[in-house]
Design a protein around this motif. Sequence first.
Motif, PDB file in Angstrom:
ATOM      1  N   TYR A   1     -19.387  -7.475 -26.384  1.00  0.00           N
ATOM      2  CA  TYR A   1     -18.661  -6.370 -25.768  1.00  0.00           C
ATOM      3  C   TYR A   1     -17.259  -6.190 -26.349  1.00  0.00           C
ATOM      4  O   TYR A   1     -16.568  -5.236 -26.016  1.00  0.00           O
TER       5      TYR A   1
ATOM      6  N   GLN B   1     -26.519  -7.101 -23.968  1.00  0.00           N
ATOM      7  CA  GLN B   1     -26.973  -5.961 -24.752  1.00  0.00           C
ATOM      8  C   GLN B   1     -28.413  -6.183 -25.195  1.00  0.00           C
ATOM      9  O   GLN B   1     -28.753  -7.249 -25.713  1.00  0.00           O
TER      10      GLN B   1
ATOM     11  N   PHE C   1     -22.425   0.606 -27.687  1.00  0.00           N
ATOM     12  CA  PHE C   1     -21.177  -0.157 -27.706  1.00  0.00           C
ATOM     13  C   PHE C   1     -20.547  -0.230 -29.092  1.00  0.00           C
ATOM     14  O   PHE C   1     -19.781  -1.145 -29.386  1.00  0.00           O
TER      15      PHE C   1
END
Length: 504
Positions: free
Chosen positions: A52, A403, A492
């Motif tokens: 992230y 993810q 992302f």
Amino acid sequence: MRTRLLGALLAVVLAVTACGGSGADGGDGTARLRMAIAAVPASLDPRTSSPYDALYVGLLYDSLIRRSPDGTFQPGLATEWAFSEDMRVLELTLRDGVRFQDGTEFDAAAVKANLDAALARPTNFTNHLSNLEGVDVVDPRHVRLRLSSPGVPLLGILSGEAGMIISPKALATPDLTQSPAGTGPFTLDQFVGTELSFTTWDGYWDAANIPLPGLDLTVFLDETARLRSLRSGQVDAAVIMPNQVAEARSAGLEVTGARTADFFGLILNTGKAEFAEPKVRRAMMQAIDRPALAKNLFGDGCYPTAQPFRPDDWAYAPGIDERPAARYDPARARQLLAEAGYADGFSFEIQTNTMNTWVQMATILQSQFRDIGITVELRPMENVQFVTARRNGEFEATLSTYQSARPDHSEFIKTFYLSGGLFNPGGYDLPGVAELLAEVTSNTDPQAREAAVHEIMTAILDDGPPVLPICTRTTYYPHRAGVHGLTVSPMFDPNLAWVTVDAR
């Protein structure tokens, strides 16, 4: 990609407006973006950052390939690429006229040095390069990657941290958090405590197309404080939870959002004796009331599911949530525990970070597991410590968001479900999964990839998964009216450089 109706979850506002504003800070027509974020980045070094952190690491480092929000790949530091017919060789043509921020020229030798270093010294993405046999410098502008097996996922891998090229002069530096050495559009001004500042680099190869003069990021662990900082004008934009969207809109803020390729879930370390038993894992899957938990915490902003992929993703397996192994059934869960030899239950610890929602979710799980006789101790941790423990496998169970499609769906499966995967410290290994995964990584036919992933996820569910999915989420950024071009990246990938902010 198959699209499915998600009811209220699909009512996502995409408030993307054109660039605008004049007479701002620095006299260049835009102000700096001030943004409230949710956690202190674990690192600004692409080799050690958390998944992230890519949004911020990507300000400092370009990747070889860029991924668009629709999942297609676009030129980055590489302007062209081509696979051989057997998908075992990838040829890259590199962009000319690019320099690292330390003045070193970007070329094929730099790409080779980075990839060689990743294979020699483990990084967070080294396992994604497990089939990379060698890198050849053809000439300064061309590089050849030789693979031991077909490399269908490689474009996605090179669009992430593995493709973020570091200056060869800095590769020996163990941590580049305070001294980045990339080719990205911003330089780092400071990273002190909960404050990060970046300023546009005038030596960037595409500087003319970067409208934002800089960013100032402030970490607010408390979710209410984060939104309050935006409402008070302290920041221009913020990261919020789905259950805060109504409050943000009622305050007159614009909201941009997107379904993101991640999910809330609990990783079980199968090195713990209880978690090595499939019936225990199956019992824990059936002890979780996903719809109630998601509705209670997120409203319609997190879609309850027993698999890690969101329902509009090609990897989502239809019918999984209707299978007996996915249903909330505490009576069946207690029966499974008894059959596994744990009729009197057992105890374990859940690690999570200190943010409100994570702690609340852990508390709900604690209650739901208690209902089937399992005792849970909660351990909230500061984010860097939390991420480090998870990366090192130093946990019994860890609750977070993960993810599922970045850098590629097959890499998620390899990382979480195959022996040797970064987030599989207990060595979970279900026979047949590796063979099915080989079909995913070697086949360019979307239907063939889809069928293999669906078979993998169904088999893992029925076996008792080492990762217990809870819900796939929608990510939201509220912002003031003077912010333009701010969007949530579904995968992302970095996208803040093209935001503009009107003068305040």
